[in-house]
Design a protein around this motif. Structure first.
Motif: not given
Lengths: 253, 286
Positions: A28-43
């Motif tokens: 993750v870099c400065e200025g990032d807007f990172l979305g993390i999606v994924g199934p339940n239990g996906g960590g």
């Protein structure tokens, strides 16, 4: 290239014998807007907990602001998924947000006037000023989420980590939370864990899909057939590769 | 046993008479001093839901009373190290080792009492006032114990004031406190130690068996009417003082056990408040 804030190298986490994260490499870099999606239990939540220093990696290395996770509390703001708390707890919205100033305080140091002023500003930012004297237990789901965001902002973080901030919130409030994040992304780096795959595409700069058994690809264009899949998404998709080598998109997982 | 007091009574002039006795002035002082610690620490016990741990610490402390008898010292001085040890051991076992918290508490609870019984058995002769440590007897508090209670009160108030922001943080959201760089395990153990010291104070007033009621009931009632933790502490202390004095007066009037009367008064008040809340909810929903 912006400065790297969070650096996970070959991160694996094993919880109670099951592998929740496997060989994950992510920056993750400065200025990032990172979305993390994924199934339940996906960590997804586990990844946030590792970045916060609440969960130790089983393998691999993680640095946050060039230090071990959890060693930069002042620079990291955290909005937990649901606050596990007693609705009868006698605490006002303002005192709850004041907790956000805790990371900047030494033991024995009391909260000061400037801490309280910063709290009022954070409440203003999230639009909760009118409710600041309310007891926390009477808030709606959306009001509680905005309070928790204000708490994270009150500490003036450089990195904001949010775990499903829209999970128990009505659609109008959901939009207002995303509008708020849109404003905030100009000032700080954001990592957002969410289920709203459709909604976040308009807001985030990058999406990754996380499933413990998948490898997150930082650079999708390096994958031969990646460009085809990339075309079907309006946003920058990181492709995921099964261990077997077959490609899949985030929506399929 | 049970140190039955048969007071010379004159029903026509009860109020002046009640303060005429030195032991009664001591009892009132003990009630008021105990209420300070009780309200402050009881508030944390209630909001953090660690009533069962507190009960475990209190009962384990019986081992300390046995030790006190065996060594021939003031049993309260035996209770201090024993209850502190119980607090740290139960806290560490449930946090660090993979022992379920209620299992750890249950084991200490029984073993502490067993150790107390063994020590008392090993002590030659008769164990005087044993009953008063189990069920309290505020009418027999000696001046030395009043000073001990006062000193512990000062220590508790000072530590809670110094670390109020950390204690609030681990009570309302422990994970966030951890993320903010607070040593949550350390402050949790410190809180358990403060509970242990409060147990020492309350042993004199209501006895080991009933400590848990005074740690929880005043604070539980206060929570209903409070908007902040300091407000809840103040109200819980006031309620605790009221229950103690009312119970003391009633026990004097009826010539019954003081500790038990205090608990019954508190319990009745608790039930009235909770019934009132239920009635209000059902009326609002009609």
């Amino acid at each position: 290239m912006n400065r790297v804030i969070v650096d996970c190298e070959h991160l694996s986490v094993v919880l109670d014998g099951s592998r929740v994260l496997d060989n994950l490499t992510l920056q993750v870099c400065e200025g990032d807007f990172l979305g993390i999606v994924g199934p339940n239990g996906g960590g997804k939540t586990t990844l946030l907990r590792v970045i916060l220093g609440l969960q130790k990696p089983s393998e691999g290395t993680v640095t946050v602001f060039d230090k071990a996770p959890g060693q930069s509390p002042r620079r990291t703001g955290y909005v937990p998924q649901h606050l596990v708390f007693d609705r009868d707890f006698p605490i006002s919205v303002r005192d709850m947000v004041l907790m956000g100033r805790l990371s900047g305080k030494k033991p024995l140091q009391q909260y000061s006037k400037s801490d309280r002023e910063r709290v009022d500003e954070a409440l203003e930012t999230v639009g909760m000023s009118a409710l600041k004297s309310r007891r926390i237990g009477v808030l709606s789901g959306g009001e509680l989420q905005r309070t928790l965001i204000a708490r994270a902002l009150a500490g003036d973080p450089e990195l904001l980590l949010l775990d499903e901030p829209t999970a128990s919130v009505d659609p109008v409030m959901k939009t207002s939370i995303y509008d708020l994040l849109d404003r905030l992304k100009k000032q700080l780096s954001i990592v957002l864990v969410t289920h709203d795959i459709g909604t976040i595409s308009r807001h985030v700069s990058r999406v990754i899909c996380l499933n413990c058994s998948m490898v997150v690809r930082e650079n999708p264009l390096a994958t031969p057939s990646g460009s085809d899949i990339q075309k079907s998404y309006p946003y920058d998709v990181d492709l995921l590769l099964h261990h077997g080598g077959s490609l899949s998109s985030p929506e399929k997982s | 046993m049970g140190a039955p007091f048969h007071h010379p009574k004159n029903p026509d002039a009860m109020r002046p008479e009640i303060f005429a006795f030195e032991f009664m002035r001591h009892a009132v002082a003990a009630s008021l001093l105990a209420s300070v610690a009780c309200g402050i620490i009881g508030t944390y016990v209630v909001v953090k839901r660690i009533g069962f741990i507190s009960g475990g610490i209190a009962h384990t402390a019986f081992g300390g009373i046995g030790l006190g008898y065996y060594l021939g010292i003031n049993p309260l001085l035996g209770v201090i190290p024993f209850s502190l040890f119980a607090a740290l051991a139960i806290g560490l076992l449930s946090k660090k080792a993979k022992v379920a918290e209620d299992t750890a508490i249950g084991a200490f609870w029984a073993v502490g009492m067993a150790v107390g019984v063994i020590f008392i058995g090993l002590t030659p002769g008769y164990a005087p006032n044993l009953f008063s440590y189990l069920f309290g007897n505020i009418l027999t508090v000696p001046p030395d114990d009043l000073w001990l209670i006062f000193f512990l009160d000062v220590l508790i108030v000072l530590l809670v004031w110094l670390f109020s922001k950390e204690f609030l943080a681990i009570s309302v959201d422990e994970e966030y406190a951890e993320v903010s760089g607070v040593n949550t395990t350390g402050f949790y153990l410190l809180l358990l130690c403060l509970i242990a010291l409060t147990v020492v104070i309350l042993v004199r007033v209501v006895g080991i068996v009933m400590v848990i009621a005074l740690l929880t009931i005043p604070a539980a009632i206060a929570r209903t009417f409070s908007r902040s933790l300091p407000g809840m502490m103040a109200l819980a202390s006031l309620l605790s003082a009221f229950f103690s004095l009312a119970g003391l007066w009633l026990s004097w009037q009826l010539d019954i056990a003081s500790g038990a009367t205090i608990i019954v008064v508190a319990g009745v008040a608790f039930m009235l408040v909770e019934t009132g809340k239920l009635l209000r909810i059902s009326l609002l929903n009609r």
